[in-house]
Design an enzyme around this catalytic site. Sequence first.
Site, mmCIF file in Angstrom:
data_model
loop_
_atom_site.group_PDB
_atom_site.id
_atom_site.type_symbol
_atom_site.label_atom_id
_atom_site.label_comp_id
_atom_site.label_asym_id
_atom_site.label_seq_id
_atom_site.Cartn_x
_atom_site.Cartn_y
_atom_site.Cartn_z
ATOM 1 C CB SER A 1 52.608 54.069 25.395
ATOM 2 O OG SER A 1 52.232 53.643 25.339
ATOM 3 C CG ASP B 1 54.297 69.854 30.339
ATOM 4 O OD1 ASP B 1 55.473 69.765 30.200
ATOM 5 O OD2 ASP B 1 53.826 69.862 29.089
ATOM 6 C CE LYS C 1 52.818 52.669 20.962
ATOM 7 N NZ LYS C 1 51.816 53.361 20.692
#
Length: 166
Positions: A92, A103, A117
């Site tokens: 989550s 990233d 999730k």
Amino acid sequence: QHPATLRGLVLDLRNNPGGYLDAAVELAGLFIGDGVIVSQETRSGRVSWSFSDGGRVLTVDGPDGRRSSPVRFGAFDPQPPIVVLVNRGTASAAEVFVAAMQDHAKAVVMGEHTFGKNAITGDYTLSDGSSLHLTNGQWLSPRGRTVRDGGLAPDIIAPCPPADPT
């Protein structure tokens, strides 16, 4: 005596089931000076973005719904080398943080694939006073990755030892 110098940082997010999305976005903003941290796409196709602008975290909802989120600290400068530890229990909002760091190449992610999730959920009160908890969208990493199938892949795969039963 000379003050201690931070030479590196290890963030252990193993078995972290997540938490508040705002906290994950704010924490990522400490390390990501400028750039998208996460985007959210609802079932209706509406997209909102959270991004860091000089260490200040902003949320843009649609074309002109800009609002600022308070942050307690500015971005770290200079940036220490960072390793983030993850496993199947990392989920989550913890995955939002990990994906943003990965990233933006702000950390090396080490461990096992995360839980996967990426659902945006909400509680809705019905007219009779009862409530409904349902999924109404998904979040995406700064590069548009989803974690729905299989979680986030670590940069370095390393098996996680079993939890200590004591």
